[in-house]
Design a protein around this motif. Structure first.
Motif, PDB file in Angstrom:
ATOM      1  N   ASP A 125     -37.913  -7.729 -14.305  1.00 49.46           N
ATOM      2  CA  ASP A 125     -37.089  -6.068 -15.408  1.00 49.46           C
ATOM      3  C   ASP A 125     -38.071  -5.077 -14.476  1.00 49.46           C
ATOM      4  N   LEU A 126     -36.853  -4.047 -14.006  1.00 48.38           N
ATOM      5  CA  LEU A 126     -37.432  -3.025 -13.350  1.00 48.38           C
ATOM      6  C   LEU A 126     -36.866  -1.848 -13.531  1.00 48.38           C
ATOM      7  N   PRO A 127     -37.772  -0.696 -13.422  1.00 47.40           N
ATOM      8  CA  PRO A 127     -36.755   0.427 -14.034  1.00 47.40           C
ATOM      9  C   PRO A 127     -35.798   0.505 -12.622  1.00 47.40           C
ATOM     10  N   LEU A 128     -35.241   1.478 -12.868  1.00 48.68           N
ATOM     11  CA  LEU A 128     -33.918   2.186 -11.615  1.00 48.68           C
ATOM     12  C   LEU A 128     -34.335   2.816 -11.307  1.00 48.68           C
ATOM     13  N   GLU A 129     -35.415   4.251 -11.613  1.00 45.42           N
ATOM     14  CA  GLU A 129     -36.600   4.751 -10.768  1.00 45.42           C
ATOM     15  C   GLU A 129     -37.716   4.647 -11.205  1.00 45.42           C
ATOM     16  N   THR A 130     -38.003   3.820  -9.966  1.00 40.10           N
ATOM     17  CA  THR A 130     -39.888   3.886 -10.336  1.00 40.10           C
ATOM     18  C   THR A 130     -40.656   5.428  -9.632  1.00 40.10           C
ATOM     19  N   ALA A 131     -41.150   6.256 -10.273  1.00 46.17           N
ATOM     20  CA  ALA A 131     -42.156   7.487 -10.473  1.00 46.17           C
ATOM     21  C   ALA A 131     -43.353   6.927  -9.549  1.00 46.17           C
ATOM     22  N   GLN A 132     -42.687   7.674  -8.026  1.00 43.62           N
ATOM     23  CA  GLN A 132     -43.929   7.982  -6.866  1.00 43.62           C
ATOM     24  C   GLN A 132     -45.173   8.437  -7.125  1.00 43.62           C
ATOM     25  N   PRO A 133     -46.253   7.285  -7.165  1.00 44.87           N
ATOM     26  CA  PRO A 133     -47.411   7.354  -7.788  1.00 44.87           C
ATOM     27  C   PRO A 133     -47.987   9.103  -7.362  1.00 44.87           C
ATOM     28  N   ALA A 134     -48.877   9.475  -7.863  1.00 41.33           N
ATOM     29  CA  ALA A 134     -49.308  10.972  -7.830  1.00 41.33           C
ATOM     30  C   ALA A 134     -50.338  10.969  -6.555  1.00 41.33           C
ATOM     31  N   ARG A 135     -50.703  10.893  -5.614  1.00 42.85           N
ATOM     32  CA  ARG A 135     -51.732  11.298  -4.885  1.00 42.85           C
ATOM     33  C   ARG A 135     -52.653  11.944  -5.115  1.00 42.85           C
TER      34      ARG A 135
END
Ligand SMILES: Nc1ncnc2c1ncn2[C@@H]1O[C@H](COP(=O)(O)OP(=O)(O)OP(=O)(O)O)[C@@H](O)[C@H]1O
Ligand SMILES: [Mg+2]
Lengths: 123, 471
Positions: free
Chosen positions: B460-470
């Motif tokens: 079960d995955l999000p359609l849009e994975t958030a870019q991890p904070a650098r």
């Protein structure tokens, strides 16, 4: 038009023989070199349509060899395939920086070797 | 051998203390207040650097404020204040003495030194007062008549005490004496607290040394970690190189490049090839896992067509499934929007599930792969009613997993049955990688299974994975 000519550079003799054999069987004209100096010597004598280069060569790396080969004849862009047994992704990126067309991870399936080589030559 | 002497700061007794450190500010202010009330004179106290510790006005406030409103007044007033704060006091005998200073406004101040144990610590300034002998306004004020309403100045000046300079000087001396007593008392208190501070500083230095040691050992650990991952990369390379020949030559022989093989030879070679590939998978998983453990999962997010990834994954296991006469079918929602995921990690997660399904399903079994948007789950719905998650599931009708094992199989190296491991190969790494990859995307993986009936693993995955904070 004659058969396409491929220069394979690979320091592991068993793998070199394997690649030569498979490519020849697929109809290419193949030269093999166990190291970069031999490769440069061969490239000075003949023209090739593709270089298949091992990345971890003794002395000069495959990437450096690619640059040296390209520097000999900057006008002619010979397509490249880098073969490496390094699974880490960093190597992949360095390969692309030198302008490598494609990247082959060892061990490869024979079918993958052939499809990669054909894709690199754009046929 | 060299001897390193520790650098120590100057101790309490070695160092001159400033007025600010010596006096207790509230007591000083109290003292000044009582003087102001007693004598109706303003009191200011400055330390040696001209910093103000006390400033109490009486009567002069409006007068000074009015003169300060226009620039000629402002400028001259500032000159006076600077003088009062900083101008060196006269030396009388071998000590500093008092000095009077008259402001342009005609009012006057008396400055007196503050001395403790022979050290000049600062000064007290009494005033302003209107000198007894003064007549009307000062000549300088008349010069500035254009700028100021002199009537008003006269009115305001009346509120300031008239006094003789001699009297104010006496008051200043008296003030100095009282202050000396206060300083003596404060000095002892200050000494004690300063010693406390030094004790604390000593602790602090120890702490710093400790944390430096910690930092160094942390750096050593990091170095070890780097060596470890280098080591793994090298080992992986060294194992993959011979495997290239083992797998390559077996394939070449099987393809008949060196001549026809009889069925027995073919069978033996197939075993060599299969074991070689098993070994390769193991090496690959081990390196992947050690990477996950040492640096976490690094995602290379891209807009990705999920159906294509599913098809590629299926084609990876198709030869094996075909050989085992396992029916491999898909139900893929081709219309789903592209997902922002790491395509390589998603592919590897699906391939791992598929290879398990093939491994743990008897010959002639069935595997079904489904993918699509999460059907109307309220919390999985995006702002415009669009689903924001998608699912990929792999269902088999194989041996199944007992309820008690369904959690544990996601642990690293865990396998339900070691004898089945013998039969099936593998090291128990596949599912732990799936879990790491899926969780790195902010998704989850779970299993529904019945023993002897089959298992369904779902991603079960999000359609849009958030870019991890650098960092
Ligand atoms: N589809 C399945 N049906 C039945 N059991 C399963 C299934 N998938 C996983 N398991 C059980 O979970 C265990 C862990 O799976 P996992 O993929 O982590 O390791 P593995 O397949 O044994 O080895 P590896 O994946 O490292 O080759 C398996 O050994 C098996 O016992
Ligand atoms: Mg597995």
């Amino acid at each position: 038009m004659g058969a396409k000519r491929i220069l394979v550079v690979e320091d592991d003799p068993a793998i070199l023989a394997l690649e030569e054999r498979l490519l020849r069987h697929a109809g290419f004209e193949v030269r093999g070199a166990p190291g970069s100096s031999e490769a440069l010597a061969l490239a000075a004598e003949e023209e090739f349509d593709l270089f298949v280069l091992d990345v971890m060569l003794p002395g000069m790396s495959g990437y450096e060899l690619a640059r040296a080969l390209a520097a000999r004849d900057p006008a002619r862009q010979v397509p490249l395939v880098f073969a490496t047994a390094n699974q880490a992704a960093d190597g992949v990126r360095e390969g692309f920086r030198t302008g490598a067309a494609l990247y082959l991870v060892k061990p490869f399936q024979t079918a993958t070797l052939l499809s990669t080589v054909r894709a690199a030559m754009g046929s | 051998m060299s001897v390193v002497s520790p650098v120590r700061p100057v101790g309490v007794l070695d160092r001159r203390m400033t007025l600010r450190e010596l006096v207790d500010q509230p007591s000083l202010t109290d003292l000044c207040m009582s003087f102001v009330e007693l004598h109706r004179l303003g009191v200011k106290v400055f330390d040696e650097d001209g910093a103000r510790l006390v400033d109490i006005k009486t009567g002069s406030g409006d007068f000074c404020a009015y003169l300060f409103t226009k620039s000629p007044g402002k400028q001259r007033c500032t000159e006076t204040v600077t003088y009062l704060k900083q101008h060196p006091l006269p030396v009388v005998g071998n000590e500093r003495g008092c000095e009077a200073r008259t402001c342009f406004s005609g009012t006057r101040y008396v400055m007196a030194p503050i001395v403790h144990e022979g050290d000049l610590l600062g000064r007290v300034v009494l005033g302003p007062f209107v000198p007894e002998e003064a007549g009307d306004l000062s000549p300088e004020l008349f010069e500035l008549a254009g700028a100021f309403d002199l009537e008003r100045v006269r009115e305001l000046q009346k509120r300031i005490r008239r006094a003789s300079e001699t009297a104010v000087r006496r008051i200043a001396e008296h003030f100095g004496k009282v202050l000396e007593v206060l300083l003596f008392a404060s000095y002892r208190a200050a000494l004690t607290s300063q010693m406390h501070i030094e004790a604390i500083s000593e602790d602090y230095r120890e702490l710093q040394a400790k944390s430096r040691e910690l930092k160094e050992s942390y750096e050593r650990l990091q170095e070890l970690d780097r060596l470890k991952s280098n080591f793994l990369a090298t080992v992986s390379h060294e194992l993959r190189t011979p495997l290239t020949s083992i797998i390559g030559y077996s394939e070449m022989l099987l393809a008949g490049l060196a001549g026809e093989l009889n069925p027995e030879q073919e069978d033996y070679l197939s075993t060599v090839l299969e074991k070689g590939e098993g070994l390769l998978n193991l090496i690959t998983s081990l390196l992947d896992l050690s990477k996950v453990e040492s640096q976490g999962v690094k995602l290379a997010l891209k807009e990705t067509a999920v159906p294509a990834i599913v098809r590629q994954s299926v084609s990876t296991v198709l030869p094996l499934a075909t050989k085992r006469r396992i029916e491999l079918s898909t139900e893929v929602d081709e219309s789903m929007p592209p997902a922002v995921v790491d395509p390589d990690k998603l592919r590897q997660a699906i391939v791992n599930l598929l290879s398990n399904a093939v491994k743990f399903t008897p010959d002639g079994g069935k595997i079904l792969v489904r993918s699509g948007l999460l059907p109307q789950a309220p919390e999985g719905t995006g702002p415009f009613g669009r689903a924001s998650r998608f699912l990929v599931s792999v269902q088999d009708n194989g041996i199944g997993i007992a309820p008690a094992e369904q959690e544990r199989i996601f642990e690293t190296f865990y396998q339900v049955d070691s004898s089945s491991t013998r039969a099936h190969g593998g090291a128990g790494l596949g599912l732990s990688l799936v879990k790491s990859y899926v969780e790195a995307h902010g998704g989850k993986v779970w299993v529904q299974s019945r023993l002897d009936e089959g298992s369904t693993f779902t991603l079960d995955l999000p359609l849009e994975t958030a870019q991890p904070a650098r960092p």
